[in-house]
Design an enzyme around this catalytic site. Sequence first.
Site: not given
Ligand code: GAL
Length: 633
Positions: A107, A141-142, A313, A321, A361, A363-364
């Site tokens: 939080c 991060n994000e 990225e 996702w 991740e 499958m990424h």
């Molecule tokens: C972004 C994130 C990364 C990774 C990526 C996968 O949203 O910053 O850590 O998860 O997506 O596409």
Amino acid sequence: MKLGCCYYPEHWPEEWWADDAARMAAMGLSLVRIGEFAWSRIEPEPGQYDWDWLDRAIETLHAAGLKVILGTPTATPPKWLVDQMPDMVAIDEQGRPRGFGSRRHYCFSHEGYRAECRRIVTALAERYGQHPGIVMWQTDNEYGCHDTVLSFSGAAAAAFRDWLAVRYGAPQALNEAWGNVFWSMEYRSFDEVDPPHLTVTEANPAHWLDYRRFASDQVASFNREQVDIIRAHSPGRDITHNFMGFFTEFDHHDVGRDIDVATWDSYPLGFLEQFWFSDAEKAAYFRQGHPDIAAFHHDLYRGCSNGRWGVMEQQPGPVNWARFNPAPLPGMVALWTLEACAHGAEFTSYFRWRQAPFAQEQMHAGLLRPDSSEADAADEARAAAAVLQGIGPQVAVIAPVALVFSYEAAWVIGIQPQGRSFRYLELVFEAYSALRAKGLDVDIVSPDADLSAYRMVIVPTLPIVPEGFAEKLAALDRPVLLGPRSGSKTASFCIPEGLAPGPFRDLTGVTVTRVESLRDGIAEPAEGFAVTRWREDVASDLAPELSDSAGRGVVYAHENIRYCAIWPDRALLARLVEWMAGEAGVELLDLPEGIRVRRSASHVFTFNYAAAPAHVPHLGETLAPASWHIAPR
Ligand code: GAL
């Protein structure tokens, strides 16, 4: 523009690191982002730091000539920390704690967690702040990923009450501003105010708006704490945060003011699949992404931090996702890279170096497969590197068009859509796309921006008009377009005295007397366009410039200022862009479907996003799918 990748040394045997680094450099990459999820390895036990592996990882990358972007690990607090203070997790709108076992389980308002973040960031910054290999820091991060800006925890409630006390001074002022006499919602003290969730029916929209403002401020101050620490220990290095696509939950202009370089994470295929695009568009751009998705964010984030920006990225292949996760058309990864360059990015970094065979991740795709062989994107990174080398540095110049973007506007529309297809991001994106489809370059700017250098200004909507904004528009002698719902709310979410468009009434010469929303599928005809989603009845001494088939005014022009009283469909947007460009003396291009153009200071880039070859009149050439043409200006 430099190229880079996201790398997780902690995921791989140390014996691989030197070879990985050498291969990155050989591929044309010069930047590598590391560290942003590594808390459990940096501090395996409370207070016991293990720097050795990270020292060696940074040394190895540095020795290969790579420059390091070091992330702070605060998006992934380790298990021992969550167990030490279980109330540090965010509470969702349904009142449920967000559990450990993925990421972003914190939080923003929890003071204990903030102290832990200051501690780990200080430790990192002290250790690596002066390291010659570190060129940039990424905070966290994000922010907000996985729906994590809003929290309804006790910590958030307490911080909200303090925030309200500062804003309103006395509970009576808050009651007055929100209109709490309605439904006996009056408070006797700030201590009585809770977050606006778990109410029987909707909470007061003014309550929601202040909660969103508060939550956004919490993100900005959380970020600022890290920035201050890093600045003190790491002089001369840039600081960034990686923003997301189609995301408005906090004010990125605010966070942007505190960092040096705004970066964002570009996943064009995932975004096409996950957002409002029609089935036909999803099919047509299945493997390329809609031609304006990446460009829109490049132009938006360029406007968030004084023009310095990059892609942290870049999608290199199928992601894991989205609802469906196709592979990009051959050439697209290089094309996306060059589009970023055309918009003035300082770097593009691929996510990720090697596909992980384990965990969420797996499958990424990456630049490498899990077995370290090259995946499809590796050749594309090399191809992009070669093109970049050939064209040299590219600089963004001020565009002819300013498109005004307001995070507060997104919150107001989201809190009170009044018709479920009135979506702020879609409205802005459609305006952007109409401009790009005619070959125009666009700067997406905050309402605070100086607009005097632009030749046309489009404000898709701005329900709450910031102090001084109407005067700023009034001083312009260029074509200006104000969209529906502009000036329709006060700062405390009420209908303005004298009705909408409030502070824009004199400027536009119109008063909005009624609004209605139209259900999906309803399209009331007008000449060459249709009224869909939203219509306003307008009282005005002006004769409308455009009306619908029933004679109701749709567009009003008062000198150089136009007011559009409906949700503008694509045909209407195209017409308005043509009119404004004609009046401004800005040249348009006749671009075939899927072709887009972007100019840097020195070059004209033309890209084919269509799945088929397209003949491009201004080039006199046919471009293959996923290909580009770059020429000096
Ligand atoms: C972004 C994130 C990364 C990774 C990526 C996968 O949203 O910053 O850590 O998860 O997506 O596409």
